[in-house]
Design a protein around this motif. Sequence first.
Motif, PDB file in Angstrom:
ATOM      1  N   VAL A  44       0.821  -1.216   0.000  1.00 28.00           N
ATOM      2  CA  VAL A  44       0.000   0.000   0.000  1.00 28.00           C
ATOM      3  C   VAL A  44       0.852   1.263   0.000  1.00 28.00           C
ATOM      4  O   VAL A  44       0.573   2.223  -0.729  1.00 28.00           O
ATOM      5  CB  VAL A  44      -0.961  -0.001   1.217  1.00 28.00           C
ATOM      6  CG1 VAL A  44      -1.663   1.354   1.345  1.00 28.00           C
ATOM      7  CG2 VAL A  44      -1.984  -1.126   1.082  1.00 28.00           C
ATOM      8  N   TYR A  45       1.907   1.273   0.834  1.00 29.97           N
ATOM      9  CA  TYR A  45       2.684   2.495   1.027  1.00 29.97           C
ATOM     10  C   TYR A  45       3.957   2.539   0.185  1.00 29.97           C
ATOM     11  O   TYR A  45       4.670   3.554   0.177  1.00 29.97           O
ATOM     12  CB  TYR A  45       3.030   2.669   2.506  1.00 29.97           C
ATOM     13  CG  TYR A  45       1.804   2.906   3.359  1.00 29.97           C
ATOM     14  CD1 TYR A  45       1.273   4.185   3.511  1.00 29.97           C
ATOM     15  CD2 TYR A  45       1.155   1.846   3.993  1.00 29.97           C
ATOM     16  CE1 TYR A  45       0.141   4.404   4.282  1.00 29.97           C
ATOM     17  CE2 TYR A  45       0.028   2.048   4.763  1.00 29.97           C
ATOM     18  CZ  TYR A  45      -0.488   3.329   4.905  1.00 29.97           C
ATOM     19  OH  TYR A  45      -1.614   3.538   5.662  1.00 29.97           O
ATOM     20  N   GLY A  46       4.267   1.427  -0.498  1.00 29.45           N
ATOM     21  CA  GLY A  46       5.402   1.429  -1.410  1.00 29.45           C
ATOM     22  C   GLY A  46       6.753   1.381  -0.747  1.00 29.45           C
ATOM     23  O   GLY A  46       7.770   1.694  -1.394  1.00 29.45           O
ATOM     24  N   LYS A  47       6.805   1.050   0.539  1.00 29.46           N
ATOM     25  CA  LYS A  47       8.106   0.881   1.173  1.00 29.46           C
ATOM     26  C   LYS A  47       8.013  -0.125   2.314  1.00 29.46           C
ATOM     27  O   LYS A  47       6.932  -0.361   2.871  1.00 29.46           O
ATOM     28  CB  LYS A  47       8.661   2.213   1.665  1.00 29.46           C
ATOM     29  CG  LYS A  47       7.806   2.996   2.634  1.00 29.46           C
ATOM     30  CD  LYS A  47       8.508   4.315   2.958  1.00 29.46           C
ATOM     31  CE  LYS A  47       7.714   5.180   3.915  1.00 29.46           C
ATOM     32  NZ  LYS A  47       8.410   6.448   4.221  1.00 29.46           N
ATOM     33  N   HIS A  48       9.166  -0.678   2.636  1.00 31.01           N
ATOM     34  CA  HIS A  48       9.270  -1.681   3.690  1.00 31.01           C
ATOM     35  C   HIS A  48       8.921  -1.051   5.034  1.00 31.01           C
ATOM     36  O   HIS A  48       9.207   0.127   5.264  1.00 31.01           O
ATOM     37  CB  HIS A  48      10.709  -2.211   3.714  1.00 31.01           C
ATOM     38  CG  HIS A  48      10.866  -3.526   4.386  1.00 31.01           C
ATOM     39  ND1 HIS A  48      10.950  -3.651   5.759  1.00 31.01           N
ATOM     40  CD2 HIS A  48      10.958  -4.787   3.889  1.00 31.01           C
ATOM     41  CE1 HIS A  48      11.100  -4.914   6.072  1.00 31.01           C
ATOM     42  NE2 HIS A  48      11.115  -5.637   4.961  1.00 31.01           N
ATOM     43  N   VAL A  49       8.302  -1.815   5.915  1.00 32.40           N
ATOM     44  CA  VAL A  49       7.893  -1.257   7.203  1.00 32.40           C
ATOM     45  C   VAL A  49       9.069  -0.671   7.974  1.00 32.40           C
ATOM     46  O   VAL A  49       8.918   0.322   8.699  1.00 32.40           O
ATOM     47  CB  VAL A  49       7.144  -2.338   8.038  1.00 32.40           C
ATOM     48  CG1 VAL A  49       8.082  -3.476   8.439  1.00 32.40           C
ATOM     49  CG2 VAL A  49       6.501  -1.734   9.285  1.00 32.40           C
ATOM     50  N   SER A  50      10.256  -1.243   7.818  1.00 35.50           N
ATOM     51  CA  SER A  50      11.433  -0.736   8.533  1.00 35.50           C
ATOM     52  C   SER A  50      11.824   0.665   8.070  1.00 35.50           C
ATOM     53  O   SER A  50      12.496   1.396   8.810  1.00 35.50           O
ATOM     54  CB  SER A  50      12.612  -1.686   8.358  1.00 35.50           C
ATOM     55  OG  SER A  50      13.004  -1.779   6.993  1.00 35.50           O
TER      56      SER A  50
END
Length: 483
Positions: free
Chosen positions: A163-169
Motif C-alpha cells: 500500500v505504502y510502497g516501502k518496507h515497514v522498517s
Amino acid sequence: MKQPTKLVFIPSAGTGHLISAVEMAKLLVSRDEKLFITVLIMKLPFESKGTEAYISSLESSPVLSRINFITLPQAASDIDTRKSPNAFRSQFVESHKPYVKDAISKLAESESESTRVAGFVIDMVCTTMIDVANDFGVPTYMFFTSPAGFLGLVLNIQTIRDVYGKHVSEFKGSDAELTLPTFVDSVPAGVLPSVLLDKDGAKAFLGYANRFRELKGILINTFVELESHALDSLSDGKTPPVYPVGPILNLKISETEVGSKQAQQKSNILEWLDEQPDSSVVFLCFGSMGSFGEDQVREIASGLEQSGHRFLWSLRQPPPKGIIASPSDYSDPKAVLPEGFLDRTAGIGKVIGWAPQVAILAHPAVGGFVSHCGWNSTLESLWFGVPVAAWPVYAEQQLNAFELVRELGLAVEVNMEYRRDLYGEYPNVVKAHELERGIKELMEKDSDVRKRVKDMSEKSKKALMVGGSSYNSLGRFLDQISL
C-alpha cells in the motif's frame, strides 16, 4: 468413551513466556480431564535460574499432574548474545529443532497407543517448529501472548509494503500515519514496534507472518470485550481461526520459598503498603527487562518528588552494555539517585529492587501503575482495576501503549514513543515534567480513564466465567482438537 489426547507446548525462551504458556496449559487441562500437555523448555544462556525457580514453585495438584515439563539440552555454545536480538532469536530457536524432534520421538515411544497427539502449540517466534509438527503429521496451533492489535500488524507487514510502497522498517523516524485493519484510528509510525523498524527484524517477522497462515488456529491472550474491533477484523477468512481466551494470568504466584530473601522483600513491601491510604500509591515497574541509565533514573526521581504523590518504585540496575541479560538489584541505589532524594521522600515513598508485581497491584493502597505496557502487566492492571500511565520501553510496547491510550481510553500517557534497545542504549530521556504530568493525570480520583478501567476489570473477570466470551472461545478450541 473419549480418547485421551496430548498437546505439545513450545513456548519462546524466557520465564515470562513460560509462565503464560503454563497458565494456558493449566486452563486447558482444567476444562478437559482427558487432555495431557507436555511443555518443552528452551533455556536461554543468560536466564535459567528464573525458569528453574518458577517450575519448582509450581504446587502439585490434579491439574498439574497432567502437565509434564521437559527441559531441552542447552543451545549450541556458538550462539552469541551480542548479535542483534533478531539474529540471536532465529538462530536460538532453529538450533533447538533437533532437540524437539528427539523429545517428541521419545515421547511417542513412551506413550500408550491410546493417547493421541492432537497438535503442537507454539509461540509466535517459534514458527520453524511447524516443520517438526509436519514431520510427525500433526497440526500446529499458536498461543499468541501479545494483543490482537499487534497480531493484526504482523499479519499486515506485506500489505503495508504493497500500500505504502516501502518496507515497514523504512518508517523509522517518519511522521507517517498508517491505516491498519486492527485499529480504528490511524497508527503513527512512531509507535511501531522497534523490531519492525529494524530491517532484519521486519524480515524475520514477515517470515513468521507468512507461516501463520499454515496454523490450524491461534489462541490469543485477550478477550472480546477488550479488543472487539481488532478481533472482528481478524475474522477475515484469510487468518486461521482466532480463539480469544484471556486474560490468562498467574495470580497465585508463590515467588519463593518461605524464609527466602525474596519472601522477606515481599513481606516488607506489603507491610509498607498496609500503612498507606487506599488508592494513594503510584507503583512504577518496567518489566523483567526494564532498567534505565543514570540520567533517566535522576529524571524519574525528580518527577516523583515534584508530583507529591506516594510512590513505590522498582529500580533495577542495567546489565553491562552490549549484553542481553536481565537487570539486577542495586547494592546501593543511593549511588544513582539524586543526593538526599531518599531522605526527602522517606515519608511518602519507597524504592525497591525486585517487585512482586501481582501482590502489589492487588493491594488496595495502589492507585496507579507507571508501566512499560508489556501485555501481561497490562492484563494484570486491568484485572485489578489499576489505571496505567504508559511508558513503553521495547518489544511491541509502544503499540500496546497507543492502543491503551488512544484506541481504548484505558491509560494516560507519559511518553508513548520512548524506546530503547536490549543492549542498554538510551537514545532519549523522558524528562521529569513529563512523568510528573502523567502521574498527576493518572491519580485523578474520578477520571474517565479510572472509571473505564474499573468497568473493564469486571468484564475481564466475566469473560472467564462459565458462559463468558473467553470461556466459550476456549470450548470451541477444545472441540477443534477433539476432531
